[in-house]
Design a protein around this motif. Structure first.
Motif, PDB file in Angstrom:
ATOM      1  N   LEU A 108      -0.521  -5.162   8.806  1.00 38.86           N
ATOM      2  CA  LEU A 108       0.097  -6.170   7.949  1.00 38.86           C
ATOM      3  C   LEU A 108      -0.471  -7.548   8.265  1.00 38.86           C
ATOM      4  O   LEU A 108      -0.642  -8.375   7.369  1.00 38.86           O
ATOM      5  CB  LEU A 108       1.616  -6.141   8.119  1.00 38.86           C
ATOM      6  CG  LEU A 108       2.277  -4.895   7.523  1.00 38.86           C
ATOM      7  CD1 LEU A 108       3.721  -4.769   7.971  1.00 38.86           C
ATOM      8  CD2 LEU A 108       2.207  -4.923   6.000  1.00 38.86           C
ATOM      9  N   GLU A 109      -0.786  -7.769   9.522  1.00 37.81           N
ATOM     10  CA  GLU A 109      -1.390  -9.051   9.881  1.00 37.81           C
ATOM     11  C   GLU A 109      -2.821  -9.139   9.337  1.00 37.81           C
ATOM     12  O   GLU A 109      -3.247 -10.193   8.878  1.00 37.81           O
ATOM     13  CB  GLU A 109      -1.354  -9.242  11.404  1.00 37.81           C
ATOM     14  CG  GLU A 109      -1.600 -10.679  11.781  1.00 37.81           C
ATOM     15  CD  GLU A 109      -1.117 -11.037  13.182  1.00 37.81           C
ATOM     16  OE1 GLU A 109      -0.255 -10.333  13.740  1.00 37.81           O
ATOM     17  OE2 GLU A 109      -1.620 -12.036  13.708  1.00 37.81           O
ATOM     18  N   THR A 166       4.350 -13.681  12.952  1.00 37.15           N
ATOM     19  CA  THR A 166       4.051 -12.267  13.016  1.00 37.15           C
ATOM     20  C   THR A 166       5.163 -11.305  12.603  1.00 37.15           C
ATOM     21  O   THR A 166       4.957 -10.472  11.752  1.00 37.15           O
ATOM     22  CB  THR A 166       3.555 -11.906  14.433  1.00 37.15           C
ATOM     23  OG1 THR A 166       2.334 -12.589  14.601  1.00 37.15           O
ATOM     24  CG2 THR A 166       3.312 -10.430  14.562  1.00 37.15           C
ATOM     25  N   PRO A 167       6.345 -11.411  13.198  1.00 37.24           N
ATOM     26  CA  PRO A 167       7.324 -10.384  12.876  1.00 37.24           C
ATOM     27  C   PRO A 167       7.808 -10.441  11.438  1.00 37.24           C
ATOM     28  O   PRO A 167       8.544  -9.579  11.000  1.00 37.24           O
ATOM     29  CB  PRO A 167       8.469 -10.681  13.849  1.00 37.24           C
ATOM     30  CG  PRO A 167       7.890 -11.593  14.864  1.00 37.24           C
ATOM     31  CD  PRO A 167       6.811 -12.349  14.170  1.00 37.24           C
ATOM     32  N   LEU A 168       7.405 -11.449  10.708  1.00 38.14           N
ATOM     33  CA  LEU A 168       7.915 -11.599   9.343  1.00 38.14           C
ATOM     34  C   LEU A 168       6.935 -11.154   8.281  1.00 38.14           C
ATOM     35  O   LEU A 168       7.241 -11.177   7.102  1.00 38.14           O
ATOM     36  CB  LEU A 168       8.253 -13.070   9.096  1.00 38.14           C
ATOM     37  CG  LEU A 168       9.356 -13.618   9.991  1.00 38.14           C
ATOM     38  CD1 LEU A 168       9.572 -15.086   9.708  1.00 38.14           C
ATOM     39  CD2 LEU A 168      10.632 -12.844   9.754  1.00 38.14           C
ATOM     40  N   ILE A 169       5.758 -10.718   8.703  1.00 43.38           N
ATOM     41  CA  ILE A 169       4.749 -10.395   7.702  1.00 43.38           C
ATOM     42  C   ILE A 169       5.137  -9.185   6.883  1.00 43.38           C
ATOM     43  O   ILE A 169       5.570  -8.190   7.424  1.00 43.38           O
ATOM     44  CB  ILE A 169       3.396 -10.139   8.394  1.00 43.38           C
ATOM     45  CG1 ILE A 169       2.863 -11.434   8.954  1.00 43.38           C
ATOM     46  CG2 ILE A 169       2.392  -9.533   7.416  1.00 43.38           C
ATOM     47  CD1 ILE A 169       1.656 -11.240   9.826  1.00 43.38           C
ATOM     48  N   GLY A 170       4.909  -9.301   5.592  1.00 41.85           N
ATOM     49  CA  GLY A 170       5.042  -8.142   4.721  1.00 41.85           C
ATOM     50  C   GLY A 170       6.491  -7.781   4.459  1.00 41.85           C
ATOM     51  O   GLY A 170       7.403  -8.160   5.174  1.00 41.85           O
ATOM     52  N   ASP A 220      -0.018   6.339   4.775  1.00 42.90           N
ATOM     53  CA  ASP A 220      -0.391   6.235   3.362  1.00 42.90           C
ATOM     54  C   ASP A 220       0.198   4.961   2.750  1.00 42.90           C
ATOM     55  O   ASP A 220      -0.445   4.293   1.944  1.00 42.90           O
ATOM     56  CB  ASP A 220       0.152   7.444   2.579  1.00 42.90           C
ATOM     57  CG  ASP A 220      -0.793   8.643   2.658  1.00 42.90           C
ATOM     58  OD1 ASP A 220      -1.986   8.433   2.905  1.00 42.90           O
ATOM     59  OD2 ASP A 220      -0.332   9.781   2.470  1.00 42.90           O
ATOM     60  N   ILE A 221       1.422   4.685   3.123  1.00 42.77           N
ATOM     61  CA  ILE A 221       2.112   3.514   2.576  1.00 42.77           C
ATOM     62  C   ILE A 221       1.457   2.222   3.089  1.00 42.77           C
ATOM     63  O   ILE A 221       1.212   1.290   2.330  1.00 42.77           O
ATOM     64  CB  ILE A 221       3.620   3.567   2.964  1.00 42.77           C
ATOM     65  CG1 ILE A 221       4.288   4.794   2.325  1.00 42.77           C
ATOM     66  CG2 ILE A 221       4.347   2.284   2.596  1.00 42.77           C
ATOM     67  CD1 ILE A 221       4.172   4.899   0.831  1.00 42.77           C
ATOM     68  N   ILE A 222       1.151   2.193   4.387  1.00 43.00           N
ATOM     69  CA  ILE A 222       0.485   0.997   4.942  1.00 43.00           C
ATOM     70  C   ILE A 222      -0.844   0.768   4.235  1.00 43.00           C
ATOM     71  O   ILE A 222      -1.222  -0.362   3.937  1.00 43.00           O
ATOM     72  CB  ILE A 222       0.173   1.145   6.454  1.00 43.00           C
ATOM     73  CG1 ILE A 222       1.386   1.569   7.249  1.00 43.00           C
ATOM     74  CG2 ILE A 222      -0.374  -0.167   7.028  1.00 43.00           C
ATOM     75  CD1 ILE A 222       1.022   1.933   8.699  1.00 43.00           C
ATOM     76  N   SER A 223      -1.573   1.881   3.978  1.00 40.12           N
ATOM     77  CA  SER A 223      -2.905   1.757   3.382  1.00 40.12           C
ATOM     78  C   SER A 223      -2.871   1.037   2.042  1.00 40.12           C
ATOM     79  O   SER A 223      -3.878   0.483   1.615  1.00 40.12           O
ATOM     80  CB  SER A 223      -3.523   3.135   3.143  1.00 40.12           C
ATOM     81  OG  SER A 223      -3.559   3.857   4.320  1.00 40.12           O
ATOM     82  N   MET A 224      -1.725   1.072   1.372  1.00 42.55           N
ATOM     83  CA  MET A 224      -1.636   0.406   0.079  1.00 42.55           C
ATOM     84  C   MET A 224      -1.396  -1.094   0.229  1.00 42.55           C
ATOM     85  O   MET A 224      -1.352  -1.819  -0.749  1.00 42.55           O
ATOM     86  CB  MET A 224      -0.504   1.011  -0.765  1.00 42.55           C
ATOM     87  CG  MET A 224      -0.665   2.484  -1.095  1.00 42.55           C
ATOM     88  SD  MET A 224      -2.268   2.901  -1.812  1.00 42.55           S
ATOM     89  CE  MET A 224      -2.246   1.944  -3.327  1.00 42.55           C
ATOM     90  N   GLY A 225      -1.196  -1.539   1.462  1.00 40.01           N
ATOM     91  CA  GLY A 225      -0.942  -2.966   1.696  1.00 40.01           C
ATOM     92  C   GLY A 225       0.530  -3.296   1.838  1.00 40.01           C
ATOM     93  O   GLY A 225       0.909  -4.456   1.858  1.00 40.01           O
ATOM     94  N   ALA A 226       1.348  -2.247   1.964  1.00 40.85           N
ATOM     95  CA  ALA A 226       2.799  -2.464   1.950  1.00 40.85           C
ATOM     96  C   ALA A 226       3.404  -2.384   3.345  1.00 40.85           C
ATOM     97  O   ALA A 226       2.863  -1.731   4.226  1.00 40.85           O
ATOM     98  CB  ALA A 226       3.471  -1.409   1.073  1.00 40.85           C
TER      99      ALA A 226
END
Lengths: 265, 762
Positions: free
Chosen positions: B276-277, A8-12, B137-143
C-alpha cells in the motif's frame, strides 16, 4: 527501519478516519499510538482517541522520539507475528526504550495503555508484572466480554465508577494472564487489579484478571479491546447498562476520556 | 541487494542443449501434461522444451491455472453481460479480481477462491494459505483488504475424520486472517457426507480503493526493472516435485517436498502495508501476486499483459533452500511473494520502502520489447518462449458431457414421508441439526471487530463493512450455495444460489451490485460431472443477466472427487451490494415489543431438497421453484424499507424455511414473538408443517413498527407483492409461540441450537 512516516498506518482503504476534533476541549492532549510490524488495531486506537475528543499521533516503532505526546497507547495485533512469544520482540524496539523510560518516571510519568498485544508488550518490557500464555481452551476467542472496573483511580479508568461493569469485545489467542501467587497477592493488595472478568472467565486468567496497572497507576494493560466499543453501530451488541441499538455498545470510550481529562487536569 | 549466487552448479538443461538433444526423454506425463499437449509445446517452440520450460508449461497449462475444461463454458459470463450491467464495473473478469464502482470515487474489489485439495491434505496450512492467496489477489489490484469470509463444507459431522478437518481448517483460517487484521464477517458451514473426502474450503476477500488507485498486472515499458519481493522462495508447494527431483543430478537433496504451501501471516501483513505504501508513492508500474505456479505464472502473465517481453536472471531469486533446481524455483508456490515492475528512476524509492518494512527483495531482470520471455540461469538461457503461449494460449477442451441417466429417477423420487406429529420437537430437531445449528463455535474463533468498520457480521444475513467514515458509504456481502439443490437440478441450483445471496444482501438493506463465484465440482473427465458444470454455468449466467448483476471474477475447482464419487455440484456464489449509509442496515433479529411480524412472499409445498428432507435421509425431486422477477421485487422492497426506515428487522427464508427464520430472528437478540399460521395456511393452501418447513423462495420475514404499518402495506400493495401479518414481537414471554401448535421457550431453543458444534468438536 528507522524511517519516520506517520502517514503509514493510514494508507489505503477506508478513509478518512475520524479527524482530530478542533472544537473538543480535550484536543490539546496528544495521544501517541505505536505501530509495530504486525500491529492490527492501531487505526482503531487512533479512532478511539479522536472520538473521545483527543488528538491522535502516529508513532513508528523504529523511531527514537515520542514526538512530545502526553500519553501512549500500544495497540492490539500480532506484532512480529507473536513469534517467539507475544510481545517478546517488540519490547526491543527503539521507541519502547523511550516509552519505558518515560513511563517509569515519578509523579508526571507518561500514561501508557497496552491493549491485548500491547498488554503483552508491557509485560515483556517489565512495565507490568505477570505474563500472558495461550488461552486455556487453546482456541482464538472473539466475544463480547463483561468486565468490572476494580480500580477507578488510574489514569485510564477515572471516568468510571468503582465496581462499574462494562461490555467490551475480547479477541485473542494468548490471553491467559498468569503470575505467581505472591505477585497476584501484591496486585490485589495494592489495588492494581484494574479490570476483572465477570460472567465467565474466557481464557483461564488467574483470579479472573482482565487488566492491571503499575503502582503509580499511569501504566495500565488489559486484554479486552476498549477501542472496539467506542462508536455506536460498530461496537458490541450490548452494554453493561442494558440493551442498546445493534452493535451500539460504547462502554470502552471512558478509558480514552479518562486519560484525556486527567491530563487536562 | 543482490542474491548470493548459489554455489551449486546443476547440470542445466539449456535452450542450446534442448536444440542439440531433440530426442531426450522428458517427464511430461508425470508433470500432468497429456501427450497432445506436450506435442503442442514442441510445435510452439519448434524444438523440445527445456526442463524449465516444461515445468512452466505443465503448471500453467494445468486445469487450475488454464481453465482448459471450463473456459468454453465460462465465456457465457462475458457474453451474457449487458451494457447496463457493466455500468458499475471498473475491472471485469481476467484480472486478479474484479473492481466495482460504489460511488463517491470509491471502488471495491472482491473475489472468492478455492483451497480445497490442500486443506484436505494439511487442514491448517491449506486453509491458512487459502486466505493468504485471495488476500494477495486483492492487494494486487491496489486495494486495502478490509474483510474476509469463508464458505466451508465438511463431511458428516460424526465421521471420525471430520473433527480433524474442522479443527484444522477453522484454526487455519483464524490463525491467518486474525493475524492480518481482517475481520471475518460471514460465510457458511455445511456438513454432508458427499464432502467426506473432499471438503470445500473457499475463501473470499474484499478490498477498498479509490478509482485512481487501480493497479493491473502488466509489465510495460522496455527497460523497466522486474523485482521479486516478500518471502524467500522455498521448496513448498511444488506440484510434481518427485519428478523434478529425479531430474536433478544431486542425490543429496531431499527427494520429496511438501506439495502444500506453508503460510506466514506476519510476512503477509507486512507485505500488505508495504504494497500500500508502494502504491501511494506511485513507484510500481505493474504488480502481480505469486500464487499457483509461482514465478512461472507471474513472469508469463506480467509479460504477456504488457509489452510482451521480459528478461530474467533466475539465480537472482532469493532462496530458502539453495538446492532448488531452476524448474523447482519456477514452480514453487511459496507464499507471501509479489512481483512488480518498477521504472529505473523509482528503484531507490522502491528500495527505501522495502527497507522501512524490512521486506527482502531482489531485482530479477527487466521488461523488453522482444515479445519473448527469456529466463537465464547464470547467464545461460533456459527459457525462451512467447509468454502468451504459456499464460493465455493453453489448451482449450470441449469436454464431452451428457445428462446423467440416473437424474430422471432422482427427480421422480418425491418426498412423501409422513408429517411429524409434534411440530415443537420438529423445530428443535431442525435447529439443532448440523447445518442449521448455531455456528458460533466457528465464528468465535475469527476476529470480526478489527478495523472498526464492521456493521453486521455472522449470524446476520450479510456481512456489512463501512467504507467511508464521513458518509457511511459501505458494502454488504453474502455467499451461498446449496449442493443438494444443484444435485437435483444443476441449472436451477446455480440460479437458486445466486438468488439466495442476492436476497441476503437485499435483506441487510444493500442494493445488490456484482457477483463472484467459486465453482466446486467433480472431475471434468466424467461426462456427467461435466454436464453438471455446464448446466450450472449456464444457469448462473442466465440468472445474473435476469437480475442485472455481472460476474466480476472467481475461480473453478474441479476434480473434487474421491474413488469415483463426485461431490454435489457446489457453485458458491458471492453477491456484493452497496449502502449509501451503513447506519441503515437491517439486523436479523427482533428487539421492540409489539412490532408487527410480516411474511413477504408465498409458500408452496416445496420440501424436496430441503433441510427437513435431508434430516429424514431423503434427496430427490426438484428443488424449490425460482421466480427471479419476484426476487427482484422482494429485494427492491427490502432495500426501500431500509432506506425509508419502515422495518426494524429482516431475515430471508431459505434452508429450514419459516421454522429456521423465526427461530433465528428470536435468538439473535433473545426476543420472541407470537405467531399465527392459520391465515397463511388458508391463503396458500398448505398445512402448518409445510408453512414451517417448506423452502419456497423469494420470501423474507420482517418486523414493522406500528407507526410504519400503513406505509409498509401500501408499498407492498403498490408493487403487487404478497404480504401477510403473521404475528407480533413479544419481549415479555421469552418464547417463540406458534399459536395453536407450540410454545418454545427461547432458553430451550438456544440450548438446542448452540449445543451441536461444541458437542462434536469440544
Amino acid at each position: 527501519m528507522t524511517t519516520s512516516n506517520i502517514e503509514t498506518p493510514l494508507i489505503g482503504g477506508p478513509q478518512p478516519l475520524a479527524s482530530n476534533n478542533e472544537d473538543s476541549p480535550l484536543n490539546g492532549v496528544k495521544v501517541g499510538v505505536v505501530t509495530f510490524p504486525g500491529s492490527l488495531d492501531d487505526r482503531d486506537a487512533v479512532r478511539a482517541v479522536r472520538l473521545a475528543g483527543g488528538s491522535a499521533v502516529h508513532l513508528w516503532h523504529g523511531d527514537h522520539s515520542l514526538q512530545d505526546v502526553d500519553a501512549v497507547i500500544i495497540p492490539g495485533g500480532f506484532s512480529y507475528g507473536d513469534y517467539l512469544r507475544a510481545g517478546a520482540i517488540s519490547r526491543f524496539a527503539p521507541l519502547m526504550e523511550q516509552i519505558t523510560a518515560a513511563a517509569s518516571g515519578g509523579a508526571d510519568a507518561l500514561p501508557v495503555l497496552g491493549i491485548c498485544n500491547g498488554f503483552q508488550v508491557l509485560t515483556e518490557a517489565h512495565l507490568l508484572p505477570g505474563s500472558m500464555i495461550k488461552n486455556n481452551h487453546l482456541h482464538f476467542i472473539c466475544r463480547d466480554q463483561r468486565l468490572r472496573v476494580e480500580n477507578n483511580g488510574t489514569f485510564w479508568t477515572s471516568e468510571y465508577a468503582d465496581g462499574e461493569e462494562l461490555v467490551i469485545p475480547l479477541k485473542n489467542q494468548d490471553g491467559q494472564f498468569v503470575a505467581d501467587n505472591r505477585t497476584l497477592d501484591e496486585l490485589e493488595g495494592e489495588g492494581r487489579v484494574v479490570f476483572r472478568y465477570v460472567d465467565g472467565n474466557p481464557n483461564g486468567s488467574r483470579r479472573d484478571i482482565a487488566g492491571i496497572s503499575n503502582a503509580a497507576g499511569n501504566v495500565v494493560g488489559l486484554m479486552p479491546h476498549p477501542e472496539h466499543a467506542v462508536e455506536a453501530g460498530f461496537g458490541p451488541d450490548s452494554s453493561a447498562r442494558g440493551e442498546v441499538e445493534v452493535r451500539g455498545g460504547t462502554d470502552g470510550l471512558g478509558i480514552f476520556t479518562s486519560v484525556l481529562k486527567k491530563l487536562v487536569g | 541487494m543482490t542474491a548470493e549466487t548459489t554455489s551449486k552448479k546443476f547440470n542445466i538443461d539449456t535452450v542450446a542443449n534442448a536444440e542439440a538433444t531433440p530426442g531426450q526423454a522428458l517427464p511430461w506425463a508425470e508433470l500432468g501434461l497429456k501427450e497432445n499437449e506436450f506435442q503442442r509445446v514442441e510445435e510452439i517452440l519448434g524444438r523440445r522444451p527445456t526442463g524449465a520450460e516444461l515445468a512452466m508449461y505443465s503448471v500453467m497449462w494445468s486445469e487450475h491455472c488454464s481453465y482448459k475444461s471450463s473456459k468454453v463454458h465460462l465465456r457465457q459470463f462475458g457474453e451474457k453481460v449487458t451494457d447496463a450491467m457493466k455500468e458499475h464495473l471498473l475491472v471485469g473478469i481476467g484480472e486478479n479480481a474484479g473492481v466495482v464502482d460504489i460511488g463517491d470515487g470509491w471502488a471495491v474489489t472482491f473475489k472468492v477462491e478455492s483451497h480445497n485439495h490442500p486443506s484436505f491434505v494439511e487442514p491448517y496450512q491449506g486453509a491458512a494459505t487459502g486466505v493468504g492467496g485471495i488476500v494477495r489477489d486483492i492487494i494486487s489490484m491496489g486495494a486495502r483488504p478490509v474483510a474476509v469470509m469463508d464458505p466451508l463444507r465438511f463431511g458428516a459431522i460424526d465421521h471420525p475424520d471430520t473433527a480433524r478437518l474442522v479443527h484444522g481448517i477453522v484454526a487455519g483460517i483464524g490463525g491467518y486472517g486474525n493475524s492480518l487484521g481482517l475481520p471475518n464477517i460471514g460465510g457458511e458451514v455445511v456438513f454432508d457426507s458427499v464432502y467426506q473426502g473432499n471438503p470445500l474450503v473457499n475463501a473470499l476477500a474484499v478490498g477498498v480503493l479509490r478509482h485512481e488507485d487501480i493497479r493491473l498486472a502488466n509489465a510495460s515499458g522496455a527497460g523497466n526493472k522486474v523485482v521479486l519481493f516478500g518471502a524467500r522462495t522455498g521448496g513448498d508447494g511444488i506440484g510434481g516435485a518427485s519428478v523434478l527431483a529425479s531430474e536433478s543430478f544431486d542425490d543429496a537433496k531431499p527427494s520429496k517436498r511438501p506439495a502444500v504451501q506453508v503460510g506466514d501471516p506476519f510476512a503477509e501483513k507486512v507485505l500488505i502495508e508495504c504494497c500500500l505504501e508502494l502504491f501511494k508513492a506511485s513507484v510500481v508500474e505493474g504488480i502481480q501476486d505469486l500464487g499457483a505456479a509461482g514465478i512461472s505464472c507471474a513472469t508469463s502473465e506480467l509479460a504477456s499483459n504488457g509489452d510482451g517481453g521480459m528478461h530474467v536472471e533466475l539465480t537472482n531469486v532469493l532462496l530458502r533452500d539453495p538446492s532448488l533446481t531452476p524448474g523447482e524455483i519456477l514452480m514453487s508456490e511459496s507464499q507471501e511473494r509479489m512481483m512488480a515492475v518498477v521504472t529505473p528512476e523509482n528503484v531507490s524509492a522502491f528500495e527505501a520502502i522495502m527497507d522501512k518494512w524490512a521486506v527482502e527483495y531482489s531485482w530479477l531482470g527487466e521488461v523488453t520489447d522482444t515479445g519473448r520471455l527469456i529466463i537465464e540461469w547464470d547467464g545461460e538461457k533456459i527459457v525462451d518462449v512467447d509468454p502468451r503461449t504459456v499464460a493465455h494460449e493453453g489448451p482449450v477442451y470441449e469436454r464431452p458431457y451428457h445428462r446423467p441417466e440416473w437424474l430422471d429417477g432422482v427427480q421422480a423420487d418425491t418426498f412423501a414421508h409422513e408429517r411429524p406429529a409434534d411440530l415443537r420437537e420438529a423445530v428443535l430437531e431442525l435447529m439443532a441439526s448440523p447445518n442449521m445449528c448455531a455456528k458460533n463455535w466457528v465464528t468465535d474463533q475469527y476476529d470480526r471487530y478489527v478495523q472498526g468498520n464492521t456493521a453486521l457480521a455472522m449470524p446476520d444475513d450479510a456481512g456489512v463493512i463501512r467504507v467511508d467514515e464521513e458518509t457511511g458509504l459501505g458494502v454488504a456481502i453474502s455467499t451461498d450455495a446449496n449442493g443438494r439443490y444443484s444435485y437435483l437440478n444443476p441449472y436451477e441450483g446455480a440460479r437458486l444460489a445466486l438468488a439466495e445471496a442476492y436476497r441476503n444482501v437485499a435483506t441487510s438493506g444493500a442494493e445488490p451490485l456484482a457477483v463472484t463465484d467459486c465453482l466446486n465440482f467433480g472431475s471434468p473427465e466424467d461426462p456427467e460431472v461435466m454436464w453438471q458444470f455446464a448446466e450450472s454455468v449456464r444457469g448462473l449466467a442466465d440468472a445474473c443477466q435476469e437480475l442485472g448483476v455481472p460476474v466480476t471474477g472467481g475461480n473453478v475447482s474441479l476434480y473434487n472427487q474421491t474413488g469415483g464419487v463426485a461431490i454435489h455440484p457446489t457453485p458458491v456464489v458471492g453477491v456484493l451490494g452497496v449502502f449509501d449509509d451503513v447506519a441503515r442496515r437491517t439486523p436479523s433479529g427482533w428487539r421492540e415489543d409489539g412490532q408487527a411480524v410480516y411474511l413477504l412472499g408465498t409458500t408452496a409445498n416445496e420440501l424436496e431438497g430441503s433441510e427437513w428432507a435431508n434430516l429424514r435421509g431423503h434427496l430427490g425431486g426438484q428443488p424449490p421453484a425460482l421466480d427471479l422477477a419476484a426476487e427482484k421485487t422482494l429485494a427492491a422492497i427490502l432495500v426501500n424499507c431500509s432506506r425509508d426506515g419502515m422495518i426494524d428487522a429482516a431475515h430471508d427464508l431459505s434452508e429450514g424455511g419459516l421454522a429456521a427464520g423465526l427461530s433465528e430472528m428470536a435468538l439473535r437478540f433473545g426476543v420472541g414473538a407470537r405467531i399465527g399460521l392459520d391465515e397463511l395456511c388458508e391463503r396458500d393452501g398448505i398445512d402448518a408443517f409445510t408453512a414451517l418447513f417448506s423452502e419456497s423462495q423469494a420470501r423474507a420475514v420482517v418486523s414493522v413498527p406500528r407507526s410504519e404499518e400503513v406505509r409498509f402495506n401500501d408499498m407492498c400493495t403498490a408493487r403487487n407483492f404478497p404480504t401477510l401479518r403473521i404475528g407480533v414481537v413479544d419481549t415479555e414471554n421469552q418464547a417463540l409461540d406458534v399459536q395453536g401448535y407450540f410454545t418454545l421457550p427461547l432458553d430451550q431453543l438456544r440450548e438446542a441450537h448452540e449445543g451441536t458444534l461444541p458437542k462434536h468438536f469440544g
